[in-house]
Design a protein around this motif. Structure first.
Motif, PDB file in Angstrom:
ATOM      1  N   TYR A  40       0.509  -1.374  -0.182  1.00 42.76           N
ATOM      2  CA  TYR A  40      -0.026  -0.133  -0.351  1.00 42.76           C
ATOM      3  C   TYR A  40       0.391   1.473   0.472  1.00 42.76           C
ATOM      4  O   TYR A  40       0.031   2.447  -0.184  1.00 42.76           O
ATOM      5  CB  TYR A  40      -1.245   0.298   1.204  1.00 42.76           C
ATOM      6  N   THR A  41       2.193   1.424  -0.280  1.00 43.83           N
ATOM      7  CA  THR A  41       3.269   2.192   0.094  1.00 43.83           C
ATOM      8  C   THR A  41       2.736   3.404  -1.052  1.00 43.83           C
ATOM      9  O   THR A  41       2.404   4.667  -0.206  1.00 43.83           O
ATOM     10  CB  THR A  41       4.275   1.823   0.069  1.00 43.83           C
ATOM     11  N   LEU A  44      -0.131   4.973   0.249  1.00 43.58           N
ATOM     12  CA  LEU A  44      -0.150   5.979   0.830  1.00 43.58           C
ATOM     13  C   LEU A  44       0.429   7.229   0.970  1.00 43.58           C
ATOM     14  O   LEU A  44       0.185   7.999   1.422  1.00 43.58           O
ATOM     15  CB  LEU A  44      -0.150   5.511   2.363  1.00 43.58           C
ATOM     16  N   LYS A  48      -0.728  10.663   1.395  1.00 41.86           N
ATOM     17  CA  LYS A  48      -0.503  12.086   2.089  1.00 41.86           C
ATOM     18  C   LYS A  48      -0.018  13.291   0.722  1.00 41.86           C
ATOM     19  O   LYS A  48      -0.848  14.330   1.037  1.00 41.86           O
ATOM     20  CB  LYS A  48       0.939  11.781   2.254  1.00 41.86           C
ATOM     21  N   GLN A 106      -5.238  12.218   7.554  1.00 44.30           N
ATOM     22  CA  GLN A 106      -4.169  11.722   6.145  1.00 44.30           C
ATOM     23  C   GLN A 106      -3.013  12.049   6.199  1.00 44.30           C
ATOM     24  O   GLN A 106      -2.365  11.040   5.297  1.00 44.30           O
ATOM     25  CB  GLN A 106      -4.731  12.545   5.007  1.00 44.30           C
ATOM     26  N   SER A 109      -0.716   9.697   9.034  1.00 39.32           N
ATOM     27  CA  SER A 109      -1.478   8.367   8.401  1.00 39.32           C
ATOM     28  C   SER A 109      -0.664   7.573   9.041  1.00 39.32           C
ATOM     29  O   SER A 109      -1.684   7.358  10.638  1.00 39.32           O
ATOM     30  CB  SER A 109      -2.458   8.058   7.224  1.00 39.32           C
ATOM     31  N   THR A 110      -0.700   6.813   8.469  1.00 43.94           N
ATOM     32  CA  THR A 110       0.519   5.274   9.115  1.00 43.94           C
ATOM     33  C   THR A 110       1.456   5.696   9.624  1.00 43.94           C
ATOM     34  O   THR A 110       1.953   4.716  10.516  1.00 43.94           O
ATOM     35  CB  THR A 110       0.249   4.649   7.548  1.00 43.94           C
TER      36      THR A 110
END
Length: 157
Positions: A40-41, A44, A48, A106, A109-110
């Motif tokens: 999912y990079t 993501l 961003k 957002q 996020s991770t």
């Protein structure tokens, strides 16, 4: 039928009632350590980027209200709430809420997810994840209330 997952070498075995064992191995994605097989990079990073665009747009709206406030202070000596209208002050609150909610939810996020959870770009702790959730709800709540106030203000005037 029993399924056993062995995490050390990424092998799992399926035991059948007649003692026949089938062994297989799963391939983990090297960048995300996710057993689902895809990463999912890129998604993501795209999220961003969209959050950054939202923060830039919100900062332009906040800057516009601040410039009107400064321009009014140079021309007259009235107090600040008479220099900008009600809708402009609510719009400033809405933009502030949108800016910080885009930043904490957002954009970060991770990054704020605890690093022991197998998610792409996870680099945080339990405390950072909790703070992200708190600030996300706080600023989304500010955005929702400001949006409702703006709707009421526009319907009254």
């Amino acid at each position: 039928l029993a399924l056993t997952m062995v995490n050390s070498d990424n092998n799992f075995t399926i035991s059948k009632p007649n003692d026949v064992t089938v062994a297989a191995s799963t391939t983990l994605n090297s960048t995300s350590n996710s057993p689902v097989g895809y990463d999912y990079t890129g998604f993501l990073i795209f999220i961003k980027f969209l959050a950054f665009c939202s923060m830039v747009a919100s900062s332009f709206l906040m800057r516009d209200v601040i410039l009107k406030l400064r321009r009014g202070s140079l021309t007259s000596s009235r107090i600040w709430h008479q220099r900008i209208s009600l809708t402009q002050s609510v719009l400033f609150c809405l933009s502030t809420g949108d800016f910080f909610s885009a930043f904490f939810v957002q954009f970060m996020s991770t990054w704020m997810v605890p690093s022991f959870i197998e998610v792409s770009l996870a680099n945080g702790s339990v405390t950072s994840c909790t703070l992200q959730g708190f600030f996300g709800y706080l600023f989304y709540g500010l955005s929702v209330c400001s949006n409702a106030s703006l709707a009421v203000a526009y319907s009254m005037f």
